[in-house]
Motif scaffolding. Structure first.
Motif, PDB file in Angstrom:
ATOM      1  N   ILE A 109     -57.447 -36.803 -27.201  1.00  0.00           N
ATOM      2  CA  ILE A 109     -56.789 -35.578 -26.754  1.00  0.00           C
ATOM      3  C   ILE A 109     -56.808 -35.586 -25.232  1.00  0.00           C
ATOM      4  CG2 ILE A 109     -56.817 -33.060 -26.845  1.00  0.00           C
ATOM      5  CD1 ILE A 109     -58.661 -33.554 -29.453  1.00  0.00           C
ATOM      6  N   ILE A 110     -55.640 -35.759 -24.654  1.00  0.00           N
ATOM      7  CA  ILE A 110     -55.487 -35.926 -23.212  1.00  0.00           C
ATOM      8  C   ILE A 110     -54.759 -34.685 -22.692  1.00  0.00           C
ATOM      9  CG2 ILE A 110     -54.505 -37.382 -21.402  1.00  0.00           C
ATOM     10  CD1 ILE A 110     -54.392 -39.613 -23.691  1.00  0.00           C
ATOM     11  N   TYR A 111     -55.392 -33.975 -21.785  1.00  0.00           N
ATOM     12  CA  TYR A 111     -54.797 -32.703 -21.373  1.00  0.00           C
ATOM     13  C   TYR A 111     -55.031 -32.421 -19.896  1.00  0.00           C
ATOM     14  CZ  TYR A 111     -59.500 -30.774 -21.402  1.00  0.00           C
ATOM     15  OH  TYR A 111     -60.826 -30.540 -21.127  1.00  0.00           O
ATOM     16  N   HIS A 112     -54.176 -31.560 -19.369  1.00  0.00           N
ATOM     17  CA  HIS A 112     -54.330 -31.025 -18.019  1.00  0.00           C
ATOM     18  C   HIS A 112     -54.365 -29.511 -18.158  1.00  0.00           C
ATOM     19  CE1 HIS A 112     -52.407 -29.593 -14.131  1.00  0.00           C
ATOM     20  NE2 HIS A 112     -53.631 -29.953 -13.821  1.00  0.00           N
ATOM     21  N   SER A 113     -55.300 -28.877 -17.485  1.00  0.00           N
ATOM     22  CA  SER A 113     -55.422 -27.422 -17.550  1.00  0.00           C
ATOM     23  C   SER A 113     -55.749 -26.881 -16.167  1.00  0.00           C
ATOM     24  CB  SER A 113     -56.523 -27.038 -18.535  1.00  0.00           C
ATOM     25  OG  SER A 113     -56.577 -25.648 -18.731  1.00  0.00           O
TER      26      SER A 113
ATOM     27  N   SER B 186     -57.569 -42.040 -13.010  1.00  0.00           N
ATOM     28  CA  SER B 186     -56.310 -42.611 -12.535  1.00  0.00           C
ATOM     29  C   SER B 186     -55.669 -43.534 -13.564  1.00  0.00           C
ATOM     30  CB  SER B 186     -56.532 -43.376 -11.229  1.00  0.00           C
ATOM     31  OG  SER B 186     -57.452 -44.425 -11.427  1.00  0.00           O
ATOM     32  N   LYS B 187     -56.459 -44.003 -14.528  1.00  0.00           N
ATOM     33  CA  LYS B 187     -55.969 -44.866 -15.605  1.00  0.00           C
ATOM     34  C   LYS B 187     -56.730 -44.524 -16.872  1.00  0.00           C
ATOM     35  CE  LYS B 187     -55.259 -48.792 -12.563  1.00  0.00           C
ATOM     36  NZ  LYS B 187     -55.662 -50.157 -12.275  1.00  0.00           N
ATOM     37  N   LEU B 188     -56.131 -44.870 -18.003  1.00  0.00           N
ATOM     38  CA  LEU B 188     -56.795 -44.616 -19.285  1.00  0.00           C
ATOM     39  C   LEU B 188     -56.323 -45.644 -20.296  1.00  0.00           C
ATOM     40  CD1 LEU B 188     -58.663 -42.704 -20.913  1.00  0.00           C
ATOM     41  CD2 LEU B 188     -56.615 -41.349 -21.421  1.00  0.00           C
ATOM     42  N   ASP B 189     -57.262 -46.347 -20.923  1.00  0.00           N
ATOM     43  CA  ASP B 189     -56.954 -47.309 -21.976  1.00  0.00           C
ATOM     44  C   ASP B 189     -57.142 -46.613 -23.318  1.00  0.00           C
ATOM     45  OD1 ASP B 189     -56.716 -49.397 -23.771  1.00  0.00           O
ATOM     46  OD2 ASP B 189     -58.075 -50.725 -22.683  1.00  0.00           O
ATOM     47  N   VAL B 190     -56.092 -46.565 -24.123  1.00  0.00           N
ATOM     48  CA  VAL B 190     -56.126 -45.832 -25.395  1.00  0.00           C
ATOM     49  C   VAL B 190     -55.974 -46.753 -26.607  1.00  0.00           C
ATOM     50  CG1 VAL B 190     -55.371 -43.655 -24.378  1.00  0.00           C
ATOM     51  CG2 VAL B 190     -53.654 -45.293 -25.193  1.00  0.00           C
ATOM     52  N   LYS B 191     -56.206 -48.043 -26.420  1.00  0.00           N
ATOM     53  CA  LYS B 191     -55.961 -48.993 -27.516  1.00  0.00           C
ATOM     54  C   LYS B 191     -56.812 -48.709 -28.748  1.00  0.00           C
ATOM     55  CE  LYS B 191     -58.944 -52.676 -25.798  1.00  0.00           C
ATOM     56  NZ  LYS B 191     -59.104 -52.584 -24.363  1.00  0.00           N
ATOM     57  N   GLU B 192     -57.977 -48.108 -28.607  1.00  0.00           N
ATOM     58  CA  GLU B 192     -58.857 -47.870 -29.754  1.00  0.00           C
ATOM     59  C   GLU B 192     -58.484 -46.632 -30.572  1.00  0.00           C
ATOM     60  OE1 GLU B 192     -62.855 -45.773 -28.651  1.00  0.00           O
ATOM     61  OE2 GLU B 192     -62.267 -46.979 -26.911  1.00  0.00           O
TER      62      GLU B 192
ATOM     63  N   ALA C 113     -49.375 -33.822 -13.503  1.00  0.00           N
ATOM     64  CA  ALA C 113     -50.619 -34.525 -13.848  1.00  0.00           C
ATOM     65  C   ALA C 113     -50.520 -35.187 -15.218  1.00  0.00           C
ATOM     66  CB  ALA C 113     -51.801 -33.559 -13.810  1.00  0.00           C
ATOM     67  N   ILE C 114     -49.961 -34.496 -16.212  1.00  0.00           N
ATOM     68  CA  ILE C 114     -49.856 -35.097 -17.541  1.00  0.00           C
ATOM     69  C   ILE C 114     -48.788 -36.184 -17.537  1.00  0.00           C
ATOM     70  CG2 ILE C 114     -48.224 -33.557 -18.726  1.00  0.00           C
ATOM     71  CD1 ILE C 114     -51.621 -34.641 -20.113  1.00  0.00           C
ATOM     72  N   HIS C 115     -47.754 -35.997 -16.734  1.00  0.00           N
ATOM     73  CA  HIS C 115     -46.729 -37.040 -16.588  1.00  0.00           C
ATOM     74  C   HIS C 115     -47.357 -38.306 -16.020  1.00  0.00           C
ATOM     75  CE1 HIS C 115     -42.602 -38.294 -14.685  1.00  0.00           C
ATOM     76  NE2 HIS C 115     -42.922 -39.041 -15.721  1.00  0.00           N
ATOM     77  N   THR C 116     -48.198 -38.139 -15.019  1.00  0.00           N
ATOM     78  CA  THR C 116     -48.832 -39.288 -14.375  1.00  0.00           C
ATOM     79  C   THR C 116     -49.730 -40.047 -15.337  1.00  0.00           C
ATOM     80  OG1 THR C 116     -48.766 -38.099 -12.269  1.00  0.00           O
ATOM     81  CG2 THR C 116     -50.221 -40.021 -12.395  1.00  0.00           C
ATOM     82  N   ILE C 117     -50.545 -39.332 -16.111  1.00  0.00           N
ATOM     83  CA  ILE C 117     -51.445 -40.050 -17.027  1.00  0.00           C
ATOM     84  C   ILE C 117     -50.656 -40.785 -18.105  1.00  0.00           C
ATOM     85  CG2 ILE C 117     -51.998 -38.197 -18.670  1.00  0.00           C
ATOM     86  CD1 ILE C 117     -54.515 -40.730 -17.238  1.00  0.00           C
TER      87      ILE C 117
END
Length: 163
Positions: free
Chosen positions: A5-9, A63-69, A87-91
């Protein structure tokens, strides 16, 4: 099923919904994206709305996120000028391991999500993910248990064969 769950608030509304999803789903992980752009308190909102309208990106943490798992990606954002935040666009742009992942999106808003669904769909599909749906929740319903349960049901319905 592993859920990220990836979010910006900014005000806490989107965070509240993201935390509710995480507490109601098994094997989920929360990632809060912070916008590091520096603006004065007077101009911050106006500059961010302008950037949202233009679908700009910004400087974020992480600044980066690996979501392969993960099996399912859930993106959450407030609505600024009828679109998700920079911010959510960037991630989304910086994700690795996201190709062919199922993805859903939600927004919190003051009543009208505007073009958020179409914009999320475009961003998600441009990165090779499979857009499985979109929902929105009005800020007045943030504490409504039934509305929160509806968002959780929406998320879990996105990948029934993974549950």
């Amino acid at each position: 099923m592993k859920i990220c769950i990836i979010y910006h608030s900014e005000t806490g509304n989107t965070r509240h919904i993201a935390q509710h999803i995480a507490s109601a789903t098994v094997d989920s992980h929360l990632v809060e994206v912070t916008d590091l752009a520096e603006h004065s308190s007077l101009t911050r909102f106006l500059m961010q709305c302008k950037a949202a309208v233009s679908e700009d990106t910004t400087t974020i943490e992480p600044s980066k996120l690996d979501v392969k798992e993960y099996d399912l990606l859930v993106f959450g954002s407030p609505v600024w000028a009828f679109k998700p935040t920079p911010a959510i666009h960037t991630i989304i742009n910086t994700l690795t391991g996201c190709e062919n992942k199922r993805a859903v999106a939600f927004v919190t808003s003051g009543g009208r999500p505007g073009q958020s669904k179409e914009v999320f769909k475009k961003w998600i599909e441009s990165r090779g993910m499979r857009f499985m749906g979109f929902t929105s929740i009005d800020q007045k319903d943030i504490e409504d248990d039934a509305k929160n349960a509806g968002v959780v049901a929406f998320v879990t319905a996105a990948a029934p064969n993974l549950m």
